[in-house]
Design a protein around this motif. Sequence first.
Motif: not given
Lengths: 226, 249
Positions: A6-11, A35-38
């Motif tokens: 699970q990620v958010i922008p910048g990860d 983006r926020v996403g998988l």
Amino acid sequence: MITRKQVIPGDVITKGDLRYGSFIEKRDDQFIALRVGLAEISGEGVKLIPLSGPYIPHVEDQVVGKVIDMSGFGWEIDINSCFFGYLPASFVFGREFSPGTHDLSSRFKIGDLLLAKVEAFDRSRDPQMSVRGPGLGKIPKGEIIKISPTKVPRLIGRKGYMIQMLTGQTNTEMIVGQNGLIVVAGPPEGILKAAAAIKMIEEEAHVADLAKKVEEFLKEGAVSGS
Amino acid sequence: MEAKRKLIDDKGKRLDGRTWDQLRPVKIEVGVLKNADGSAFIEWGKNKIMAAVYGPKEVHPKHEVMPDRAVVRCRYHMAPFSVDERKNPAPSRREIEISKVIREALEPALVVEDYPRTAIEIFVEVLQSDGGSRVAGITAAALALADAGINMRDLVCGVSSGIVDGQVVLDLNDSEDKEGSGDMPVAIMPNLGLVTLLQIDGIYTPDHFKKAFELAIEGGKRIYEMQRQVLLQKYFGSSPAESTAEEQE
């Protein structure tokens, strides 16, 4: 093996030398989520499935759109995006089209709903649409349901499993546009049930085993009859 | 002029009972507005700020279109009832300036080249104001942008530090901001390690500056953790909901 994250922008999704898809930026040897996403990391590369965002047209996408304007040479179509689609009259009437002899409103009027295909799109111009192809053209009837365009693949499911189950169980017909607009036609109770199921799919798109949950939901609705 | 009151007591406690390096309680919510493409609401101390993002959408007026990138617009606005004395709702000099610095703080994080010929509009509405509303606005607006699904290289988070009673402190509240001798709002992109906003009000020695700057960076990272938790909670419903620091009764 596929690793999900699970990620958010910048990860930082992962490091290394891999192929990568949309919504990912490569910085040195790191892959950064935009983006926020998988995020999915596999032998094939890095992929990001976003969980929110606007519809950005891609060539060959089938979209549901509404005619909002008409000039002498074509129709302007609202395709639920930051860009408006343009359907040239010559794509509809053929090469012999001339603005003097052909009446555009005889085919599509302002307010008509269309299922169209993105014929061409690049960053410099608005997407060009086409209605040539099986099933494309004016949509005569149905209820429009709007969902986030990022959740359309979930609604369709693997090899169309989810959508088939939905239409089968609710006795409806569905036209799904890649742009997040869905037209449902059929008996009123079927439409209501389908709409509720679609809402559920949208809200719980990240949940594993969603198909099973939807199946149960559809069956349950039949028992309580609400 | 009345005598200046002490803002930090003998035990090192501030007016609201915090120590020099403590943040005020922060509570953030994402996706609060139905009609916006992305939105966030932040309560930071007594600040109550709503941020909304619309777009990418068509640019009006047409002559402002940029053929290779998106136009970013930002409006910071304080509601008439957000302060003790009614504020004229017309944009003041201060609000116009803050709108500009918020836009410039957020723009480096956005991948504007991905949305040519469009506009991205950010609205920051202060419903109740306290010290540090611009950094709270930036923090909320960054989340609203992520919620809207606009490509971002990193989140942006802000926090202010300053000098109160000759001492460097983190996260000034309204009275510390007004009565203290220095205020420094800082916004950072924590993963990239870049500063996108740095303003200073007051006189700093090089030593004070260094200390205040480092403190703000450290505080910003704490805010980033909260942003992160809130976003994950909204989209995956997994991580613990409690984002706040010390919530007092």
